[in-house]
Design an enzyme around this catalytic site. Structure first.
Site, PDB file in Angstrom:
ATOM      1  N   CYS A 156      53.088  37.121  27.835  1.00 47.37           N
ATOM      2  CA  CYS A 156      52.696  38.519  27.597  1.00 47.37           C
ATOM      3  C   CYS A 156      53.738  39.491  28.150  1.00 47.37           C
ATOM      4  CB  CYS A 156      51.343  38.807  28.236  1.00 47.37           C
ATOM      5  SG  CYS A 156      50.023  37.724  27.678  1.00 47.37           S
ATOM      6  N   CYS A 195      23.389  48.550  59.080  1.00 45.26           N
ATOM      7  CA  CYS A 195      22.674  47.512  58.322  1.00 45.26           C
ATOM      8  C   CYS A 195      22.968  46.113  58.857  1.00 45.26           C
ATOM      9  CB  CYS A 195      23.040  47.607  56.837  1.00 45.26           C
ATOM     10  SG  CYS A 195      22.451  46.234  55.820  1.00 45.26           S
ATOM     11  N   ASN A 226      39.848  40.239  34.774  1.00 48.59           N
ATOM     12  CA  ASN A 226      40.524  39.891  36.023  1.00 48.59           C
ATOM     13  C   ASN A 226      39.949  40.675  37.198  1.00 48.59           C
ATOM     14  OD1 ASN A 226      42.141  38.256  34.439  1.00 48.59           O
ATOM     15  ND2 ASN A 226      43.716  39.831  34.200  1.00 48.59           N
ATOM     16  N   ASP A 234      41.748  40.936  40.178  1.00 47.12           N
ATOM     17  CA  ASP A 234      42.852  41.039  41.129  1.00 47.12           C
ATOM     18  C   ASP A 234      43.392  42.449  41.336  1.00 47.12           C
ATOM     19  OD1 ASP A 234      44.505  41.502  38.795  1.00 47.12           O
ATOM     20  OD2 ASP A 234      44.557  39.326  38.519  1.00 47.12           O
ATOM     21  N   ARG A 269      42.129  33.913  48.286  1.00 48.31           N
ATOM     22  CA  ARG A 269      42.518  34.626  47.058  1.00 48.31           C
ATOM     23  C   ARG A 269      42.940  36.060  47.361  1.00 48.31           C
ATOM     24  NH1 ARG A 269      38.186  33.413  42.387  1.00 48.31           N
ATOM     25  NH2 ARG A 269      39.845  34.358  41.139  1.00 48.31           N
ATOM     26  N   HIS A 325      34.304  42.008  35.589  1.00 46.96           N
ATOM     27  CA  HIS A 325      33.919  40.930  36.498  1.00 46.96           C
ATOM     28  C   HIS A 325      34.044  41.334  37.961  1.00 46.96           C
ATOM     29  CE1 HIS A 325      34.626  37.568  33.270  1.00 46.96           C
ATOM     30  NE2 HIS A 325      33.584  38.328  33.023  1.00 46.96           N
ATOM     31  N   TYR A 355      37.478  33.004  48.925  1.00 52.14           N
ATOM     32  CA  TYR A 355      37.814  34.365  48.514  1.00 52.14           C
ATOM     33  C   TYR A 355      38.790  35.035  49.467  1.00 52.14           C
ATOM     34  CZ  TYR A 355      34.810  34.310  44.502  1.00 52.14           C
ATOM     35  OH  TYR A 355      34.281  34.011  43.274  1.00 52.14           O
ATOM     36  N   ASN A 402      49.221  35.987  23.394  1.00 54.19           N
ATOM     37  CA  ASN A 402      48.788  34.872  24.227  1.00 54.19           C
ATOM     38  C   ASN A 402      49.812  33.745  24.148  1.00 54.19           C
ATOM     39  OD1 ASN A 402      46.762  34.029  26.049  1.00 54.19           O
ATOM     40  ND2 ASN A 402      45.865  32.675  24.519  1.00 54.19           N
ATOM     41  N   MET A 403      49.755  32.847  25.105  1.00 52.10           N
ATOM     42  CA  MET A 403      50.687  31.724  25.115  1.00 52.10           C
ATOM     43  C   MET A 403      50.396  30.729  23.994  1.00 52.10           C
ATOM     44  SD  MET A 403      53.084  31.930  27.355  1.00 52.10           S
ATOM     45  CE  MET A 403      53.623  30.234  27.471  1.00 52.10           C
TER      46      MET A 403
END
Length: 308
Positions: free
Chosen positions: A291, A210, A139, A141, A103, A156, A100, A273-274
């Protein structure tokens, strides 16, 4: 083609990344071939007062964001579904955080593409006309947010939020690196060895002393989506009078059933869409191609729009 039509109660019980089970209601949608006539779509767009836009990884891919799906979708020798799970984090939090962290660092170099910008501009423009655009994205991002989208449902989660595994506190986190021990780590090459960072050196919670272990605030495979957020999404889908499905394969549940559920009400649904997807034949429109190329002219100002 048959699609599942779920009640809100069932929607909240579907696990991220899994196809739905057998306990569902079914509706048979019109099998007429979807139209690719942009002028016809533009007529529906001009009349719409409440537009729901559902987006997936295909939108971000045009900004150069790795999707980690399909052939070659590996980080080192693992596919995302082997890292993005609670079990993987429990077994090896250092490896998952490296994934992560990589990313996050990649995303800091990426920018919204014409599709993101067209959606954000459309939302801003239509709001001045008393019309509403909401974006429901799979997504993580934040490129929609970066483009200026305001009515945004990130079902998400986000790469740039963390959640404490001890106290549950969720915080925005744009640090680079996310913690000192991860600096320079996360290279995706297969020959790179795990950093094996001690758990105590991984990102820690700063809420009231914490010091619990932080995790990315994203929905992992096998986890349920936030029921309150899904309830809000359901309300938007129930009242929309036009739905766009942009850059998504329509195979990951529960998002895969959003547009078919709208189509079952007789509301026009346009897919950008592709390639065709399992849901294509149930929609009113289908526009094939990148897109960033197909969406801007579809959402541009219509000649009937009154601009104050």
């Amino acid at each position: 083609m048959i699609f599942p039509l779920h009640t809100r109660r069932l929607v909240t019980q579907v696990y991220c990344g899994l196809k739905s089970g057998s306990h569902q209601k079914w509706v048979i949608l019109d099998m007429a071939r979807p139209s690719s006539n942009l002028a016809e779509f533009r007529e529906a767009f001009a009349k719409a007062k409440h537009i729901a836009v559902i987006t997936g990884a295909g939108v971000s891919a045009e900004s150069g964001v790795p999707t980690f799906r399909g052939a070659g979708g590996y980080w080192r020798k693992w596919q995302a579904q082997h890292l993005a799970t609670p079990e993987a984090f429990s077994r090896n939090p250092s490896r998952v955080w490296e994934f992560y962290h990589y990313r996050r660092e990649v995303m800091l170099t990426k920018n919204p593409n014409p599709a993101h910008l067209a959606i954000a501009e459309c939302e801003s423009r239509l709001s001045k006309q008393g019309r509403k655009v909401v974006v429901i994205t799979q997504n993580i991002d934040e490129l929609h947010r970066k483009a200026g989208t305001r009515n945004l449902f990130e079902i998400h989660g986000s790469l740039f939020k963390t959640r404490c595994t001890t106290c549950g506190s969720v915080k925005e986190n744009y640090r680079s690196p996310v913690c000192p021990a991860l600096e320079g780590k996360g290279a995706p090459d297969p020959e790179v060895q795990d950093a094996a960072i001690p758990v105590g050196d991984l990102p820690r919670c700063e809420q009231n002393g914490c010091n619990g272990l932080l995790r990315p605030n994203v929905v992992w495979f096998g986890e349920t989506l936030d029921s309150n957020l899904l309830g809000e999404v359901e309300k938007e889908l129930e009242i929309c009078d036009l739905c766009l499905v942009v850059g998504t394969s329509s195979v990951v549940y529960p998002a895969a059933m959003f547009a078919p559920q709208v189509a079952a009400r007789g509301v026009p649904v346009a897919e950008f869409n592709m390639e065709s997807t399992p849901a294509t034949m149930g929609f009113t429109f289908h526009f094939q191609g990148p897109c960033g190329t197909t969406l801007p002219p579809a959402l541009a100002r219509h000649e009937t729009e009154l601009i104050s």
